[in-house]
Motif scaffolding. Structure first.
Motif, PDB file in Angstrom:
ATOM      1  N   TYR A  74      21.045 100.670  84.365  1.00 45.08           N
ATOM      2  CA  TYR A  74      19.943  99.658  84.110  1.00 45.08           C
ATOM      3  C   TYR A  74      19.026 100.022  85.422  1.00 45.08           C
TER       4      TYR A  74
ATOM      5  N   LYS B 139      16.061 100.922  83.191  1.00 45.27           N
ATOM      6  CA  LYS B 139      15.724  99.417  82.715  1.00 45.27           C
ATOM      7  C   LYS B 139      16.339  98.964  81.179  1.00 45.27           C
TER       8      LYS B 139
ATOM      9  N   ILE C 129      19.984  98.249  78.846  1.00 43.76           N
ATOM     10  CA  ILE C 129      21.287  97.675  78.761  1.00 43.76           C
ATOM     11  C   ILE C 129      21.989  98.738  77.903  1.00 43.76           C
TER      12      ILE C 129
ATOM     13  N   PHE D 244      24.406  98.961  75.696  1.00 45.15           N
ATOM     14  CA  PHE D 244      25.341  98.293  74.846  1.00 45.15           C
ATOM     15  C   PHE D 244      26.523  99.338  74.472  1.00 45.15           C
TER      16      PHE D 244
ATOM     17  N   VAL E 246      13.763 107.582  72.763  1.00 48.83           N
ATOM     18  CA  VAL E 246      13.136 106.326  72.768  1.00 48.83           C
ATOM     19  C   VAL E 246      12.786 105.903  74.075  1.00 48.83           C
TER      20      VAL E 246
ATOM     21  N   ARG F 106      10.077  98.217  74.972  1.00 42.80           N
ATOM     22  CA  ARG F 106      11.852  97.726  75.483  1.00 42.80           C
ATOM     23  C   ARG F 106      12.687  97.424  74.278  1.00 42.80           C
ATOM     24  N   LEU F 107      12.044  96.679  73.144  1.00 35.72           N
ATOM     25  CA  LEU F 107      13.167  96.153  72.118  1.00 35.72           C
ATOM     26  C   LEU F 107      13.668  97.464  71.617  1.00 35.72           C
ATOM     27  N   THR F 108      13.013  98.574  71.397  1.00 35.75           N
ATOM     28  CA  THR F 108      13.514  99.803  70.669  1.00 35.75           C
ATOM     29  C   THR F 108      14.557 100.325  71.163  1.00 35.75           C
TER      30      THR F 108
ATOM     31  N   LEU G 271      16.880  98.905  73.160  1.00 39.12           N
ATOM     32  CA  LEU G 271      17.857  97.851  73.060  1.00 39.12           C
ATOM     33  C   LEU G 271      18.560  97.845  71.710  1.00 39.12           C
ATOM     34  N   ILE G 272      17.719  97.939  70.585  1.00 45.45           N
ATOM     35  CA  ILE G 272      18.313  98.117  69.311  1.00 45.45           C
ATOM     36  C   ILE G 272      18.895  99.388  69.164  1.00 45.45           C
ATOM     37  N   THR G 273      18.460 100.207  69.809  1.00 46.80           N
ATOM     38  CA  THR G 273      19.187 101.732  69.524  1.00 46.80           C
ATOM     39  C   THR G 273      20.722 101.416  70.558  1.00 46.80           C
TER      40      THR G 273
ATOM     41  N   ASP H 228       8.368 106.871  87.903  1.00 47.60           N
ATOM     42  CA  ASP H 228       7.139 107.776  87.882  1.00 47.60           C
ATOM     43  C   ASP H 228       7.040 108.555  89.071  1.00 47.60           C
TER      44      ASP H 228
ATOM     45  N   PHE I 195      28.838  93.589  81.763  1.00 50.09           N
ATOM     46  CA  PHE I 195      27.458  93.571  81.932  1.00 50.09           C
ATOM     47  C   PHE I 195      27.195  92.388  82.670  1.00 50.09           C
TER      48      PHE I 195
ATOM     49  N   VAL J 185      25.084  91.951  86.320  1.00 51.82           N
ATOM     50  CA  VAL J 185      23.863  90.792  86.917  1.00 51.82           C
ATOM     51  C   VAL J 185      24.170  90.159  87.798  1.00 51.82           C
TER      52      VAL J 185
ATOM     53  N   ILE K 213      21.820  93.543  89.629  1.00 49.44           N
ATOM     54  CA  ILE K 213      21.590  94.755  88.821  1.00 49.44           C
ATOM     55  C   ILE K 213      20.989  95.708  89.592  1.00 49.44           C
TER      56      ILE K 213
ATOM     57  N   PHE L 271      12.912  88.649  72.592  1.00 42.83           N
ATOM     58  CA  PHE L 271      14.267  89.234  72.141  1.00 42.83           C
ATOM     59  C   PHE L 271      15.002  88.141  71.956  1.00 42.83           C
TER      60      PHE L 271
ATOM     61  N   ASP M 220      15.367  92.312  78.210  1.00 42.92           N
ATOM     62  CA  ASP M 220      16.739  92.227  78.226  1.00 42.92           C
ATOM     63  C   ASP M 220      17.627  91.197  78.621  1.00 42.92           C
ATOM     64  N   TYR M 221      16.992  90.594  79.554  1.00 49.97           N
ATOM     65  CA  TYR M 221      18.100  89.532  80.182  1.00 49.97           C
ATOM     66  C   TYR M 221      17.917  88.194  79.146  1.00 49.97           C
TER      67      TYR M 221
ATOM     68  N   ILE N  69      18.394  91.062  62.724  1.00 46.58           N
ATOM     69  CA  ILE N  69      17.680  91.989  63.430  1.00 46.58           C
ATOM     70  C   ILE N  69      17.337  93.119  62.729  1.00 46.58           C
TER      71      ILE N  69
ATOM     72  N   LEU O 231      20.408 102.210  61.313  1.00 47.63           N
ATOM     73  CA  LEU O 231      19.766 101.511  62.605  1.00 47.63           C
ATOM     74  C   LEU O 231      19.324 102.576  63.828  1.00 47.63           C
ATOM     75  N   ILE O 232      20.091 103.362  64.154  1.00 52.01           N
ATOM     76  CA  ILE O 232      19.610 104.304  65.249  1.00 52.01           C
ATOM     77  C   ILE O 232      18.519 105.156  64.673  1.00 52.01           C
TER      78      ILE O 232
ATOM     79  N   MET P  71      15.444 103.522  64.658  1.00 54.66           N
ATOM     80  CA  MET P  71      14.675 103.263  65.708  1.00 54.66           C
ATOM     81  C   MET P  71      14.155 104.360  66.438  1.00 54.66           C
TER      82      MET P  71
ATOM     83  N   PRO Q  69      10.425 103.349  64.450  1.00 52.86           N
ATOM     84  CA  PRO Q  69      10.634 102.058  65.169  1.00 52.86           C
ATOM     85  C   PRO Q  69       9.718 101.089  64.509  1.00 52.86           C
TER      86      PRO Q  69
ATOM     87  N   GLU R 159       4.291  98.431  76.389  1.00 48.15           N
ATOM     88  CA  GLU R 159       4.656  97.965  77.369  1.00 48.15           C
ATOM     89  C   GLU R 159       4.257  98.707  78.725  1.00 48.15           C
TER      90      GLU R 159
END
Lengths: 305, 389, 336
Positions: A29, A33, A35, A37, A100, A105-107, A109-111, A189, A240, A244, A248, C59, C128-129, C257, C300-301, C304, C308, C334
């Motif tokens: 993280y 940045k 998580i 999973f 990805v 950010r959501l992508t 995470l879902i992956t 960067d 996790f 936190v 983190i 999220f 994420d939090y 989701i 799902l993977i 994405m 996506p 972002e």
């Protein structure tokens, strides 16, 4: 009082395992940045690799003859599991996260959730959903101190966990890769502009974190006696939260967080009600994010526009 | 106007897609219909074949499958072969209902077997009852399951009976006054048994010193064991499944809690001894049959199961086998492949000699059968005593 | 005048649904009907969740908790109020309809209140939090229901009748509520408030600089989204004739989701398609039995990585039909 001390000891050993897993979360993280999973599932795969490796090395024979498994073989099992987990971690990074990395950010995470689900269900297919008894890679010896019962396994967990964490801390502080990891977690960067091969460093991060999780997995199996393909789900999540809680991106933070979560869980289970042992972790998460979002040992980062 | 168009479009899209599926299903129905009726009797089994309780569903399915295969090897029933269709419900009640509907509409089953978990049996049972297809649950122990209606049966003990069995044993045979309870709150079987035990034990003069709990899937019981260790409990009633019970026994041994454990048929599995090791010796549990005083039929079942699957059956496998046997016997007695006739025949089951003891189905559609109490010694379960209803 | 036209159209839609219901019940097997109803419930879940995850860019991965609250509340209220309402209105389908809708609204209210309770502290967090906190809340809610003895704990709640809760849910009610919720969400999304929500998604700090009360709006949208999940829960409860905590595990939140991802995060029509997709695809994959869930996760993977933005991205179906390039905003980016 003995009951309290007993719960304390139990909590610390459980917490050490959380700490080992939390290190992987915090390192990933800190840099990406993200998580990860799927880290809980790497923990599970590490445990199962240890299970099968020990089986291949004949642990059943030793058990039948009431002999203890030789230490050098036990270490070999550990190394094999850590290596396998490191490979898995790197593979996940390369196949699922790298494509990805630049997405919103959501992508990722879902992956990550997708990879986690995939490994859980693949694990159920490959390893059978039945809980398996963990082989006695370390034979259990009990001591009693002031009415509190401690096993050599719990001591081993504590020592191994602390040792690995200390080793990691030195690595991050002194070695080149370690410093590169810190640079990436500060500003990815800028690090790239300074000529650091970010892909290599990220791979190394995943490899190390996964190796530690695998060690945690073997220790978990030894202490908790059974393993099953879904063991990584809740444990991973709690680890996790530990990351936190500690802050983190901070390695001592992950250790502290892990121990605290382990203690909180045991004390809640012992004195409040075991039904809420899982819930307390989430309550702690919510509280820490509301009161001190950077964690106990973390640094406050101001979001610049 | 845009909004209404959108609503209509969305509604029509939904209906169109759903129609496509429905039509596809209807098409396959029509095609398979005639052929299936003539040559085979279709039986459905819905179980959790995936998900966190997958090993329970798979165990049960193995028993069911063995029974069906043995019946077919002997020429089938009513001169027809039996076709078993097992559908997975993922441990989800919507899927359970879906599975039963699909078994009835697509697979054209005459009867259904399932489920292991009482809450899923309720979900599937309501569908079976509404559509008048008989259902036999192999292992659901909550009394509510057969109360759903007259098409729902079971072949296992109900919680009130089994809880009383162990309470009676603890009081009368082991002469215990103080017992602790450690139940699985994620599992309605465990909760029901614990309740029944507690009622019966206190009614006969005993005291429950403390009630601790855990969740199915937990691996760490040191907190609960430590807490029980500090009480004057003479035994601990652990009405859970073998996977957790084995670990609990080891944890108790490790932490110096030396009292015997008591339990129910959820303990029944070869893995209990594997996981529990020496720590589980000296404990007792209630079950349907004792492996050492088993009948010829039970012994043959265990041998065949082990030969076919490479592992000894658990209690769930035995009950799955039993449920299938009862169903097959009922179809024979019914004389025709008709759900209503089969239902009548199941309800009339009397002194059926299965592998888990003689079964008579009573007016509440539950089996009247004796329980045995087994003692764990030397890594095996041995007959201790029998308790009749 | 507009109001008259609108009411007329609403009435027409309801009559259409009523007619379709008769057709569906006659023409489809109960198995197919079950899937259609599930698809409808999924649509409600997806469209509601899309408001938060898609339009507002927050999220939330614990929405199953709100569905649970709605399901239990609707079940409980429906059982307790059945007698008094029948006392006043007699027995008959009108009284049943009243009981049902009162129960659903109760479910929505309770779920909405939960949404407020969860949203208020959480929506100050980012990314994420927030995801993990919502996950945590979802789990806490499930654990609470699992330990609530008066609601049946692990066995679940099915009222006082042994055959379970009354099965009020049918094609008409499900799709009537689908129409209502899709309309509400659509109106919200394309209103001033909706644009503020989209602004929050695109750049929250810039939006705040433009005097958008972002936290307040986020919380309100969250509560509304929770309320719609509550309606879905209530419909679910009265289709299954019972509710149990295990039905609202994390897996259910993941299903939700997947629904919005497949269709396209931020697109209402995408959410609708996604909802149908999830209901149907799992059933179609039955032949693959054991590999179902592994393939689902792989799907799902792959989505994405490969696409996506899902099927429609943030566009709506009617934008495509119109072939108007105007309504195609760039996917949210972002900062580095």
């Amino acid at each position: 009082m003995t009951q309290f001390l007993q719960q304390l000891i139990n909590g610390l050993s459980l917490g050490s395992i959380y700490a080992l897993i939390a290190l992987g979360y915090t390192m990933v993280y800190g840099i990406l940045k993200l998580i990860n999973f799927a880290h809980g599932e790497v923990f599970m795969v590490g445990a199962y690799t240890g299970f099968y490796a020990a089986g291949a090395l004949g642990v059943a024979g030793f058990e039948a003859r009431h002999q203890s498994f030789p230490l050098y073989l036990a270490l070999l099992v550990l190394v094999i599991a850590m290596a396998a987990a490191a490979l898995l971690g790197m593979a996940i990074e390369f196949l699922a996260y790298r494509p990805v990395r630049s997405a919103p950010r959501l992508t990722p995470l879902i992956t990550a959730i997708g990879v986690s689900l995939f490994l859980q269900n693949a694990g159920m297919l490959l390893f059978s959903p039945k809980p398996q008894t963990y082989p006695a890679i370390l034979s259990e010896v009990r001591f009693e101190l002031f009415g509190v019962i401690v096993t050599n396994i719990k001591l081993t967990i504590f020592i191994v966990a602390l040792g690995l964490m200390f080793g990691l801390h030195l690595f991050v502080k002194k070695s080149w890769t370690g410093r590169a990891m810190r640079a990436l977690s500060f500003n990815i960067d800028a690090a790239k502009l300074m000529g650091i091969d970010t892909n290599r460093v990220i791979r190394a991060t995943f490899a190390i974190g996964s190796g530690l999780a695998a060690a945690g997995g073997i220790l978990f199996g030894l202490d908790q006696i059974t393993i099953n393909p879904l063991m990584g789900v809740l444990t991973g999540l709690k680890a996790f939260v530990a990351a936190v809680l500690g802050g983190i991106g901070s390695i001592p933070g992950a250790v502290l967080g892990g121990l605290l979560i382990g203690l909180a869980e045991q004390l809640t289970a012992g004195y409040l009600s075991p039904e809420y042992r899982d819930a307390i972790t989430f309550v702690i998460l919510i509280l820490i994010l509301l009161l001190k979002p950077e964690g106990l040992l973390g640094i406050v980062r101001v979001e610049k526009v | 106007m845009r909004l209404q168009r959108r609503t209509l479009i969305s509604g029509l899209c939904a209906t169109a897609l759903a129609s496509a599926i429905g039509c596809k299903k209807s098409a396959t129905d029509g095609a398979g219909n005639g052929a299936a009726e003539a040559a085979e009797i279709a039986i459905g089994h819905y179980a959790s074949m995936t998900g966190s309780t997958a090993h329970f569903g798979q165990d049960t399915d193995r028993g069911v499958r063995l029974a069906i295969e043995e019946a077919n090897a002997q020429g089938g029933v009513l001169n027809k072969k039996l076709k078993l269709v097992t559908l997975d419900d993922r441990g989800d009640s919507a899927e359970a209902a879906n599975a039963v509907n699909r078994l009835i509409d697509v697979e054209k089953v005459s009867a259904v077997l399932g489920e292991v978990a009482s809450s899923l049996s309720l979900a599937g049972g309501r569908v079976a009852q509404r559509r008048k297809i008989p259902m036999i649950s192999p292992t659901s122990t909550n009394p509510k399951v057969t109360e759903v209606g007259d098409y729902i049966f079971r072949v296992c003990f109900i919680d009130p009976f089994q809880g009383k069995v162990m309470a009676t044993f603890a009081r009368n045979n082991l002469k215990l006054d103080k017992v602790a309870i450690l139940k699985d709150v994620k599992n309605d079987y465990s909760i029901g048994l614990a309740d029944a035990f507690q009622k019966a034990f206190t009614a006969s003069g005993g005291t429950i010193v403390v009630e601790q709990s855990y969740s199915q899937g937990d691996t760490d019981f040191s907190a609960q064991v430590t807490a029980i260790r500090g009480t004057p409990a003479q035994a601990v009633f652990v009405p859970g499944y073998y996977s957790e019970v084995g670990t609990i026994a080891r944890t108790a041994d490790r932490l110096g809690l030396k009292v015997p454990l008591l339990g129910g048929d959820g303990w029944d599995s070869p893995d209990l001894f594997k996981i529990g090791g020496e720590a589980i010796n000296g404990s007792y549990f209630s079950d349907h049959f004792a492996p050492d005083v088993a009948t010829e039929k039970s012994k043959a079942f265990v041998a065949n199961f082990t030969k076919k699957y490479g592992q000894a059956p658990t209690g769930l496998g035995a009950l799955g086998y039993e449920a299938a046997l009862v169903l097959i016997d009922a179809i024979k007695r019914a004389g025709k492949n008709d759900p209503n006739a089969i239902r009548e025949a199941i309800a009339a089951t009397k002194d059926f000699d299965g592998v888990t003891g003689k079964i008579t189905i009573d007016a509440q559609r539950n089996p009247q059968k004796s329980a045995v109490v087994l003692k764990v010694e030397g890594g095996k379960a041995k007959f201790e005593t029998a308790i009749a209803p | 005048m507009r109001a008259v036209v609108r009411s007329a159209i609403a009435l027409a839609v309801l009559l259409l649904l009523y007619g379709l219901q008769a057709g569906v019940q006659a023409g489809f097997t109960e198995y197919a009907q079950g899937i259609i109803l599930l698809a409808g419930i999924n649509i409600i879940l997806a469209v509601g969740l899309n408001l938060i995850n898609g339009t507002t860019g927050q999220f939330s991965i614990g929405h199953a908790g709100f569905m649970a609250v709605g399901a239990y509340a609707a079940a409980f209220v429906g059982v307790k109020l059945a007698a008094p309402i029948h006392g006043v209105l007699g027995t008959g389908s009108f009284a049943d309809a009243v009981v049902f809708n009162v129960a659903l609204l109760a479910g929505a209210t309770f779920a909405g209140i939960c949404g407020l309770i969860v949203g208020m502290p959480s929506l100050r967090l980012r990314g994420d939090y927030l995801a993990v906190v919502t996950l945590g809340f979802g789990e806490i809610i499930r654990i609470l229901f699992n330990n609530a003895t008066f609601l049946g704990s692990a066995t679940g709640y099915s009222g006082d009748d042994p055959s379970g809760l009354p099965r009020y849910t049918n094609f008409f009610w499900v799709f009537a509520w689908v129409a209502v919720i899709v309309t509400l969400v659509h109106n919200l999304t394309f209103s001033q408030t909706g644009r503020s929500l989209t602004a929050i998604r695109e750049d929250e700090i810039a939006a705040e600089a433009m005097a958008t009360p972002s936290t307040r709006l986020k919380v309100i949208a969250f509560a509304f989204s929770a309320a719609t999940a509550g309606i879905a829960g209530g419909l679910f409860a009265h289709m299954q004739a019972g509710v149990r905590p295990e039905d609202f595990r994390f897996e259910k939140s993941i299903d939700m989701i997947v629904m919005i991802i497949v269709g396209g995060l931020g697109s209402i029509s995408g959410a609708i398609l996604g909802g149908i997709f999830v209901a149907v695809s799992l059933e179609l994959m039955r032949d693959l039995q054991q590999y179902r869930l592994v393939l689902y996760a792989l799907l799902l993977i792959v989505i994405m990585i490969v696409r996506p933005e899902g099927l429609l991205g943030t566009r709506e179906l009617h934008h495509l039909l119109r072939r108007k390039p105007a309504a195609k905003p760039a996917p949210p980016a972002e900062g580095a």
